[in-house]
Design a protein around this motif. Sequence first.
Motif, PDB file in Angstrom:
ATOM      1  N   TYR A  77       0.837  -1.206   0.000  1.00  0.00           N
ATOM      2  CA  TYR A  77       0.000   0.000   0.000  1.00  0.00           C
ATOM      3  C   TYR A  77       0.870   1.253   0.000  1.00  0.00           C
ATOM      4  CZ  TYR A  77      -2.923   3.718   1.920  1.00  0.00           C
ATOM      5  OH  TYR A  77      -3.561   4.905   2.136  1.00  0.00           O
ATOM      6  N   ALA A  78       1.900   1.277   0.838  1.00  0.00           N
ATOM      7  CA  ALA A  78       2.763   2.460   0.940  1.00  0.00           C
ATOM      8  C   ALA A  78       3.443   2.756  -0.391  1.00  0.00           C
ATOM      9  CB  ALA A  78       3.805   2.257   2.040  1.00  0.00           C
ATOM     10  N   SER A  79       3.919   1.716  -1.059  1.00  0.00           N
ATOM     11  CA  SER A  79       4.563   1.908  -2.364  1.00  0.00           C
ATOM     12  C   SER A  79       3.586   2.512  -3.363  1.00  0.00           C
ATOM     13  CB  SER A  79       5.088   0.581  -2.902  1.00  0.00           C
ATOM     14  OG  SER A  79       6.083   0.044  -2.061  1.00  0.00           O
ATOM     15  N   ASN A  80       2.380   1.968  -3.401  1.00  0.00           N
ATOM     16  CA  ASN A  80       1.369   2.465  -4.324  1.00  0.00           C
ATOM     17  C   ASN A  80       1.032   3.928  -4.015  1.00  0.00           C
ATOM     18  OD1 ASN A  80      -0.482   2.336  -6.423  1.00  0.00           O
ATOM     19  ND2 ASN A  80      -2.114   1.493  -5.152  1.00  0.00           N
ATOM     20  N   CYS A  81       0.946   4.234  -2.735  1.00  0.00           N
ATOM     21  CA  CYS A  81       0.635   5.588  -2.291  1.00  0.00           C
ATOM     22  C   CYS A  81       1.695   6.586  -2.781  1.00  0.00           C
ATOM     23  CB  CYS A  81       0.556   5.592  -0.767  1.00  0.00           C
ATOM     24  SG  CYS A  81       0.175   7.176  -0.023  1.00  0.00           S
ATOM     25  N   LEU A  82       2.961   6.315  -2.513  1.00  0.00           N
ATOM     26  CA  LEU A  82       4.029   7.249  -2.872  1.00  0.00           C
ATOM     27  C   LEU A  82       4.229   7.324  -4.382  1.00  0.00           C
ATOM     28  CD1 LEU A  82       6.688   6.533  -0.083  1.00  0.00           C
ATOM     29  CD2 LEU A  82       4.854   8.219  -0.118  1.00  0.00           C
ATOM     30  N   GLN A  83       4.113   6.192  -5.057  1.00  0.00           N
ATOM     31  CA  GLN A  83       4.272   6.188  -6.514  1.00  0.00           C
ATOM     32  C   GLN A  83       3.161   6.988  -7.190  1.00  0.00           C
ATOM     33  OE1 GLN A  83       4.403   2.025  -7.511  1.00  0.00           O
ATOM     34  NE2 GLN A  83       6.336   1.702  -6.412  1.00  0.00           N
ATOM     35  N   THR A  84       1.946   6.863  -6.689  1.00  0.00           N
ATOM     36  CA  THR A  84       0.816   7.600  -7.260  1.00  0.00           C
ATOM     37  C   THR A  84       0.984   9.098  -7.068  1.00  0.00           C
ATOM     38  OG1 THR A  84      -0.690   5.736  -6.897  1.00  0.00           O
ATOM     39  CG2 THR A  84      -1.696   7.906  -7.176  1.00  0.00           C
ATOM     40  N   ILE A  85       1.392   9.509  -5.873  1.00  0.00           N
ATOM     41  CA  ILE A  85       1.618  10.936  -5.618  1.00  0.00           C
ATOM     42  C   ILE A  85       2.722  11.460  -6.526  1.00  0.00           C
ATOM     43  CG2 ILE A  85       2.351  12.638  -3.901  1.00  0.00           C
ATOM     44  CD1 ILE A  85       1.143  10.770  -1.758  1.00  0.00           C
ATOM     45  N   PHE A  86       3.800  10.688  -6.670  1.00  0.00           N
ATOM     46  CA  PHE A  86       4.908  11.099  -7.528  1.00  0.00           C
ATOM     47  C   PHE A  86       4.453  11.279  -8.973  1.00  0.00           C
ATOM     48  CE2 PHE A  86       8.355   9.826 -10.423  1.00  0.00           C
ATOM     49  CZ  PHE A  86       9.297  10.801 -10.126  1.00  0.00           C
ATOM     50  N   ARG A  87       3.756  10.292  -9.508  1.00  0.00           N
ATOM     51  CA  ARG A  87       3.308  10.383 -10.900  1.00  0.00           C
ATOM     52  C   ARG A  87       2.348  11.553 -11.103  1.00  0.00           C
ATOM     53  NH1 ARG A  87       3.098   4.583 -10.363  1.00  0.00           N
ATOM     54  NH2 ARG A  87       0.856   4.731  -9.921  1.00  0.00           N
ATOM     55  N   THR A  88       1.488  11.773 -10.120  1.00  0.00           N
ATOM     56  CA  THR A  88       0.530  12.878 -10.210  1.00  0.00           C
ATOM     57  C   THR A  88       1.245  14.216 -10.254  1.00  0.00           C
ATOM     58  OG1 THR A  88      -1.148  11.590  -9.016  1.00  0.00           O
ATOM     59  CG2 THR A  88      -1.440  13.993  -9.073  1.00  0.00           C
ATOM     60  N   LEU A  89       2.243  14.390  -9.394  1.00  0.00           N
ATOM     61  CA  LEU A  89       2.960  15.670  -9.347  1.00  0.00           C
ATOM     62  C   LEU A  89       3.846  15.860 -10.570  1.00  0.00           C
ATOM     63  CD1 LEU A  89       3.866  15.879  -5.551  1.00  0.00           C
ATOM     64  CD2 LEU A  89       2.095  17.142  -6.793  1.00  0.00           C
ATOM     65  N   GLN A 143      -3.770  10.845   2.999  1.00  0.00           N
ATOM     66  CA  GLN A 143      -4.874  11.767   2.720  1.00  0.00           C
ATOM     67  C   GLN A 143      -4.865  12.229   1.264  1.00  0.00           C
ATOM     68  OE1 GLN A 143      -4.764  15.254   5.182  1.00  0.00           O
ATOM     69  NE2 GLN A 143      -6.583  16.162   4.287  1.00  0.00           N
ATOM     70  N   VAL A 144      -3.699  12.663   0.763  1.00  0.00           N
ATOM     71  CA  VAL A 144      -3.657  13.149  -0.619  1.00  0.00           C
ATOM     72  C   VAL A 144      -3.761  11.988  -1.606  1.00  0.00           C
ATOM     73  CG1 VAL A 144      -2.422  15.263  -0.004  1.00  0.00           C
ATOM     74  CG2 VAL A 144      -1.123  13.238  -0.673  1.00  0.00           C
ATOM     75  N   PHE A 145      -3.285  10.811  -1.212  1.00  0.00           N
ATOM     76  CA  PHE A 145      -3.496   9.632  -2.039  1.00  0.00           C
ATOM     77  C   PHE A 145      -4.997   9.377  -2.215  1.00  0.00           C
ATOM     78  CE2 PHE A 145      -3.728   4.799  -2.094  1.00  0.00           C
ATOM     79  CZ  PHE A 145      -3.341   4.672  -3.417  1.00  0.00           C
ATOM     80  N   GLY A 146      -5.736   9.546  -1.115  1.00  0.00           N
ATOM     81  CA  GLY A 146      -7.191   9.412  -1.191  1.00  0.00           C
ATOM     82  C   GLY A 146      -7.818  10.435  -2.104  1.00  0.00           C
ATOM     83  N   GLU A 147      -7.333  11.674  -2.060  1.00  0.00           N
ATOM     84  CA  GLU A 147      -7.835  12.713  -2.966  1.00  0.00           C
ATOM     85  C   GLU A 147      -7.679  12.295  -4.426  1.00  0.00           C
ATOM     86  OE1 GLU A 147      -7.316  17.078  -0.854  1.00  0.00           O
ATOM     87  OE2 GLU A 147      -5.720  16.333  -2.154  1.00  0.00           O
ATOM     88  N   ILE A 148      -6.545  11.681  -4.719  1.00  0.00           N
ATOM     89  CA  ILE A 148      -6.215  11.335  -6.105  1.00  0.00           C
ATOM     90  C   ILE A 148      -7.068  10.182  -6.619  1.00  0.00           C
ATOM     91  CG2 ILE A 148      -4.406  10.473  -7.643  1.00  0.00           C
ATOM     92  CD1 ILE A 148      -2.385  11.933  -5.743  1.00  0.00           C
ATOM     93  N   ILE A 149      -7.245   9.148  -5.785  1.00  0.00           N
ATOM     94  CA  ILE A 149      -7.873   7.921  -6.294  1.00  0.00           C
ATOM     95  C   ILE A 149      -9.372   7.843  -6.047  1.00  0.00           C
ATOM     96  CG2 ILE A 149      -5.724   6.636  -6.035  1.00  0.00           C
ATOM     97  CD1 ILE A 149      -7.017   5.252  -3.582  1.00  0.00           C
TER      98      ILE A 149
END
Length: 423
Positions: free
Chosen positions: A318-330, A415-421
């Motif tokens: 979960y943590a990997s998915n969270c950080l990778q998603t935030i990175f790709r989004t930014l 929290q921001v991962f939740g905003e994104i997905i």
Amino acid sequence: MKNSFFDVRCDEKSEKWEMAIKREIPIYLRNDIRSEFERDYTRILHCDAYRRLKHKTQVFYATKNDHVCTRMEHVMHVASVATTICKFLGLNEKLAEAIALGHDIGHAPFGHHGEDCLNLLMEQKEGANAPKKFWHERNSLFFADYIETLPDPDGIQQPLNLTYAVRDGLICHCGEIDQQGIKPRTDAMDLYSIKRPGLIQPFTWEGCVVKVADKIAYLGRDIEDARQYHILDMAAYRHIREIVASTLNAKGSHAFRSGKAVNTTVLINDLIVDLCEQSSPEKGLCFSDEYFKFILELKKFNIAHIYNHWRLREFTVYASNCLQTIFRTLMRTYDYALNGRVERALRYFPNLSGTFENWLIKHSNYKVLSSNGLIDKKKVLRYNTESVFNIEDRESYEKCVIEFISGMTDSFAMQVFGEIIEF
């Protein structure tokens, strides 16, 4: 032996003193009753990166248990251990306390797994054997030098500008490498020339003490926290008894009375006492052979029974998915950043949008699009900060995104991962 290190302490009589208290940029003068290192301690204490440690992982991710150790509690433990050792040996307690308090301000969310994730996200151009690009010891120095600010008496946000001895202690604190006879290096050096964690010894004895204190602080407490979550089974407790019997024998009876419960405070005390009894300026900081072997075996125990437990491994997915998603989004905001419109790219993610655009304003050459064209809001927001990231360079922008994520708490990242997905 008590006060056996007094003659090598970092004080006005030391040949290293002038370098130890040197600041890259002089900070404002004030009527002050504190020493230089006490001033560093309070500057770290009041900075935002320190405050966020209360919501960063030590071992157990995003814990909601009030009695389980977070990163903030860990640094307080390290400060307690380091000052106790320094007081007995005759070293400078205030220097060690400042280093200990700030040593993890560059830690990523989700602990060491988050650190590994951010390192993998950074483009590794030098090949598989290249030095890590992201490691939290260096990041603690980077945050202290370039990211964290405090308002001066005029309300202008200024960099922390810590002393060389404290800055050195931040990047050289790595306690993961097992060493005996630790001694400080002789010469000052460019701290950013250090390419790998743990290989360069600190500049002061006090920095060396923090390096050892880091290990003392986490070994027993990690076991105590694992018990809170029923991570350890009976086989694990038998393993603890075997470790004690094969290394400490009767010496370990107080810390592990039942062979099951770990008395953290007694364990820490025993390790501190052994270190103080065995160490000297000639031998360096060291444990007895029995206790050093015990530390190595207990560390292996923690890796096998705690850090690699299936429940923690499941969370790392979960943590990997969270950080990778935030990175790709930014990283998708890159073209918008060039045109001063990051907020438009992130308009559906309000928490992420506001914090990231402010980060860009404060730490890069980003200019915001207004009715009057592109404007630099640094002066408006009273930021006297260096533009350490160049948004016109995509690799620098990537570094900017990584550093922004590294400052997040576990809870904010989630929290921001939740905003994104979430839709």
